[in-house]
Design a protein around this motif. Structure first.
Motif, PDB file in Angstrom:
ATOM      1  N   MET A 449       0.842  -1.190   0.000  1.00 10.94           N
ATOM      2  CA  MET A 449       0.000   0.000   0.000  1.00 10.94           C
ATOM      3  C   MET A 449       0.877   1.240   0.000  1.00 10.94           C
ATOM      4  O   MET A 449       1.711   1.410   0.891  1.00 10.94           O
ATOM      5  CB  MET A 449      -0.928  -0.004   1.216  1.00 10.94           C
ATOM      6  N   SER A 450       0.681   2.091  -0.962  1.00  8.48           N
ATOM      7  CA  SER A 450       1.475   3.317  -1.028  1.00  8.48           C
ATOM      8  C   SER A 450       1.025   4.282   0.063  1.00  8.48           C
ATOM      9  O   SER A 450      -0.096   4.203   0.572  1.00  8.48           O
ATOM     10  CB  SER A 450       1.301   3.985  -2.394  1.00  8.48           C
ATOM     11  N   VAL A 451       1.902   5.204   0.396  1.00 11.41           N
ATOM     12  CA  VAL A 451       1.550   6.223   1.377  1.00 11.41           C
ATOM     13  C   VAL A 451       0.376   7.051   0.862  1.00 11.41           C
ATOM     14  O   VAL A 451      -0.535   7.404   1.617  1.00 11.41           O
ATOM     15  CB  VAL A 451       2.764   7.128   1.677  1.00 11.41           C
ATOM     16  N   TYR A 452       0.376   7.331  -0.430  1.00 13.25           N
ATOM     17  CA  TYR A 452      -0.733   8.095  -1.010  1.00 13.25           C
ATOM     18  C   TYR A 452      -2.060   7.366  -0.781  1.00 13.25           C
ATOM     19  O   TYR A 452      -3.061   7.985  -0.379  1.00 13.25           O
ATOM     20  CB  TYR A 452      -0.511   8.297  -2.505  1.00 13.25           C
ATOM     21  N   ASP A 453      -2.104   6.067  -1.040  1.00 13.68           N
ATOM     22  CA  ASP A 453      -3.345   5.299  -0.870  1.00 13.68           C
ATOM     23  C   ASP A 453      -3.774   5.264   0.595  1.00 13.68           C
ATOM     24  O   ASP A 453      -4.973   5.280   0.894  1.00 13.68           O
ATOM     25  CB  ASP A 453      -3.168   3.875  -1.401  1.00 13.68           C
ATOM     26  N   LEU A 454      -2.801   5.206   1.499  1.00 15.48           N
ATOM     27  CA  LEU A 454      -3.130   5.221   2.928  1.00 15.48           C
ATOM     28  C   LEU A 454      -3.804   6.541   3.299  1.00 15.48           C
ATOM     29  O   LEU A 454      -4.861   6.546   3.948  1.00 15.48           O
ATOM     30  CB  LEU A 454      -1.862   5.019   3.765  1.00 15.48           C
ATOM     31  N   LEU A 469      -0.051  16.148  -1.268  1.00 16.26           N
ATOM     32  CA  LEU A 469       0.872  16.963  -0.482  1.00 16.26           C
ATOM     33  C   LEU A 469       1.226  16.264   0.830  1.00 16.26           C
ATOM     34  O   LEU A 469       2.411  16.200   1.210  1.00 16.26           O
ATOM     35  CB  LEU A 469       0.258  18.330  -0.204  1.00 16.26           C
ATOM     36  N   PHE A 470       0.224  15.745   1.517  1.00 11.92           N
ATOM     37  CA  PHE A 470       0.493  15.009   2.754  1.00 11.92           C
ATOM     38  C   PHE A 470       1.379  13.795   2.485  1.00 11.92           C
ATOM     39  O   PHE A 470       2.327  13.519   3.234  1.00 11.92           O
ATOM     40  CB  PHE A 470      -0.811  14.550   3.404  1.00 11.92           C
ATOM     41  N   ALA A 471       1.068  13.059   1.431  1.00 14.61           N
ATOM     42  CA  ALA A 471       1.828  11.846   1.112  1.00 14.61           C
ATOM     43  C   ALA A 471       3.291  12.178   0.809  1.00 14.61           C
ATOM     44  O   ALA A 471       4.206  11.465   1.252  1.00 14.61           O
ATOM     45  CB  ALA A 471       1.192  11.129  -0.077  1.00 14.61           C
ATOM     46  N   GLU A 472       3.510  13.260   0.077  1.00 13.31           N
ATOM     47  CA  GLU A 472       4.887  13.646  -0.247  1.00 13.31           C
ATOM     48  C   GLU A 472       5.661  14.034   1.004  1.00 13.31           C
ATOM     49  O   GLU A 472       6.848  13.692   1.150  1.00 13.31           O
ATOM     50  CB  GLU A 472       4.863  14.820  -1.237  1.00 13.31           C
ATOM     51  N   GLN A 473       5.010  14.735   1.927  1.00 16.39           N
ATOM     52  CA  GLN A 473       5.683  15.119   3.172  1.00 16.39           C
ATOM     53  C   GLN A 473       6.055  13.885   4.001  1.00 16.39           C
ATOM     54  O   GLN A 473       7.147  13.811   4.581  1.00 16.39           O
ATOM     55  CB  GLN A 473       4.773  16.043   3.979  1.00 16.39           C
ATOM     56  N   ILE A 474       5.141  12.934   4.046  1.00 20.43           N
ATOM     57  CA  ILE A 474       5.420  11.712   4.819  1.00 20.43           C
ATOM     58  C   ILE A 474       6.522  10.906   4.156  1.00 20.43           C
ATOM     59  O   ILE A 474       7.434  10.380   4.821  1.00 20.43           O
ATOM     60  CB  ILE A 474       4.131  10.880   4.978  1.00 20.43           C
ATOM     61  N   GLU A 475       6.469  10.786   2.826  1.00 17.95           N
ATOM     62  CA  GLU A 475       7.514  10.061   2.104  1.00 17.95           C
ATOM     63  C   GLU A 475       8.878  10.694   2.363  1.00 17.95           C
ATOM     64  O   GLU A 475       9.884   9.992   2.546  1.00 17.95           O
ATOM     65  CB  GLU A 475       7.207  10.070   0.608  1.00 17.95           C
ATOM     66  N   GLN A 476       8.923  12.016   2.384  1.00 18.52           N
ATOM     67  CA  GLN A 476      10.188  12.705   2.641  1.00 18.52           C
ATOM     68  C   GLN A 476      10.700  12.410   4.048  1.00 18.52           C
ATOM     69  O   GLN A 476      11.897  12.149   4.242  1.00 18.52           O
ATOM     70  CB  GLN A 476       9.994  14.208   2.449  1.00 18.52           C
TER      71      GLN A 476
END
Length: 523
Positions: A449-454, A469-476
């Protein structure tokens, strides 16, 4: 002849507060009606008399039991030098407990969700020595039900005692997992379980054991000569020994002096051969303890946080309407009015979300290994972290609405709810432990499951741009090792990790109640 001037009276406020029924809350009624849509017509007649009782008689007992002179004590020996470790509580406290458990909140005779509704309302009285044992009993029942086809007769009898009762008496559960060297780290348990025939015997110490007056406990221990942690059910007394005050081969060293939940007897226990019954595989104790027992306790803390704040918000609003300061009522000042609005909105968000997540948890019980179940698991952790955190913050705010009277323990129960909320923030894992667990969970699941999908599964009403935007911040942030030894980089990332998940969860709460947020909490 001098006539004394009439003294100032709080009676108008007190009379309204003390006759205020918890069901007289349009917002809450709407939440409950949605939650119990299939059974609401039959549910309301069942919870009305229960809520009437807890809003009056039990509320008074809960407040009185919190006074220092009425808090639990221990008597280690009787007059004949026999070790008894008797937990001494007031008669009123014990009668309230008997009455509440006597409703058979875990019985098959209850309507669907009847027990959890009644337990939610009980949280409005604070811990009161009641809600922790109820949550623990819930976990004990769920654990037994999970292995119902393979449990021994002794455990079947325990299950019958806590769900349906014997001769009007219902068994009470507890859970003992923390040890002095490990705390929340259950794999560090060293309490030893030695096999003896069809049962085990426990040897060692548990350092933080709440509800030590309970009849049964869920206990984690290490199987002798192995690295396996297993989970056990341990009777406090063996058959016929309760009346003799002869405990099942264990001693209570002392009661804990806690910042909150003072009516709940918490203790240190030394096991000296206590008979115990293993539940489930011997190498799955940690997983079972977390997924079945602690998960339900974490859900319960969500309800407690909401019930605490809902009561505080309603009483603060009532007081702010009554109390005149300077030239007008408290709620006629912009600063106080804004604080009351924030307090009410927090109560609504936490209550609405608690019921939403509990329903989602029920729905994934038949599909525990799905991606949907993973999302719900993370929501439960996020709720435990941020609902309990906000409860502490907002209860402190509620106290300030009362001014100096907010600090007076017998003027209002909100100081007691505040202290109980501090303990709730620590039960079943403090904030830093659970935030680290979310990091581990996502790292483990990133292939499925990708962070975006979560994030999209949590923030279903948010725009694609916002989710991205949230997903990119978490991935970083996940590029930094948040569970390595601390350094400047991962400390900064850890702060941002906590902040961003709080933003996400608050937005989730807001979306959950968006259609009903304007409903009042006072009739």
């Amino acid at each position: 002849m001098c006539v004394a001037e009439k003294t100032y009276s709080f009676r108008e406020f007190i009379d309204k507060r003390d006759t205020m029924n918890d069901l007289e809350n349009p917002f809450l009624l709407h939440v409950l009606q949605q939650f119990c849509s299939e059974t609401w017509d039959g549910m309301l007649p069942k919870i009305k008399p229960f809520v009437e009782k807890l809003s009056t008689d039990w509320r008074a007992v809960a407040a009185e039991s919190a006074r220092p002179e009425n808090q639990p004590k221990i008597r280690h020996y009787n007059a004949y030098n026999e070790r008894i470790d008797r937990i001494i509580r007031s008669h009123e406290m014990q009668q309230m407990e008997k009455d509440i458990f006597g409703h058979g909140l875990f019985s098959k005779q209850q309507l669907k969700n009847e027990g959890i509704l009644k337990r939610f309302f009980l949280h409005g009285n604070g811990e009161a020595g009641i809600t922790c044992p109820l949550a623990c009993t819930d976990g004990l029942v769920a654990l037994i039900e999970h292995f119902k086809d393979e449990i021994p007769d002794e455990v079947k009898n325990i299950y019958e005692h806590v769900t349906e009762g014997y001769d009007g008496h219902f068994g009470i559960g507890a859970q003992y997992m923390s040890e002095i060297q490990g705390g929340s780290n259950i794999p560090a348990n060293v309490l030893t379980a030695k096999l003896e025939g069809d049962h085990y015997r426990l040897f060692g110490n548990k350092f933080f054991c709440s509800a030590v007056h309970a009849d049964y406990s869920v206990v984690t221990a290490r199987i002798e000569n192995t690295s396996d942690i297993a989970v056990f059910i341990v009777p406090t007394w063996l058959h016929g020994d309760k009346e003799k005050e002869k405990r099942n081969h264990h001693f209570i060293n002392r009661l804990k002096w806690k910042i909150g939940t003072a009516e709940l007897p918490s203790a240190e226990i030394d096991y000296q051969g206590a008979i115990a019954y293993r539940i489930g595989p011997q190498n799955r104790g940690v997983a079972l303890a977390v997924s079945i027992v602690l998960t339900r306790s974490r859900l319960d803390i969500g309800f407690a946080s909401g019930a605490f704040l809902m009561r505080a918000a309603r009483e603060a609003k009532l007081y702010a309407r009554f109390r005149s300061v300077f030239d007008r009522q408290i709620d006629e000042f912009p600063m106080a009015s804004a604080q009351l609005e924030d307090l009410e909105y927090a109560a609504k968000r936490i209550v609405g979300t608690a019921f939403y997540i509990y329903e989602a948890f029920n729905q994934i019980q038949e599909k525990p290994n799905t991606l949907e179940a993973f999302v719900v698991r993370e929501l439960i952790l996020l709720q435990k972290i941020y609902a309990s955190k906000e409860a502490v913050d907002k209860l402190r705010l509620a106290i300030s609405i009362f001014g100096g009277h907010g600090a007076i323990e017998d003027f209002s129960s909100i100081p007691r709810l505040f202290r109980d909320s501090l303990v709730n923030e620590l039960w079943e894992g403090p904030r830093n432990v659970l935030l680290s667990q979310i990091y581990r969970d996502i790292m483990k699941m990133r292939q499925q499951m990708s962070v975006y999908d979560l994030i999209a599964s949590i923030l279903v009403d948010s725009s694609e741009k916002e989710v991205k935007l949230f997903a990119e911040q978490i991935e970083q942030l996940m590029q930094v090792n948040l569970i390595a030894l601390p350094n400047h980089e991962n400390r900064q990332a850890a702060r941002k990790w906590e902040q961003i998940w709080e933003e996400i969860f608050t937005l989730f709460q807001e979306q959950t109640i968006k259609d009903i947020k304007e409903l009042p909490i006072l009739s």
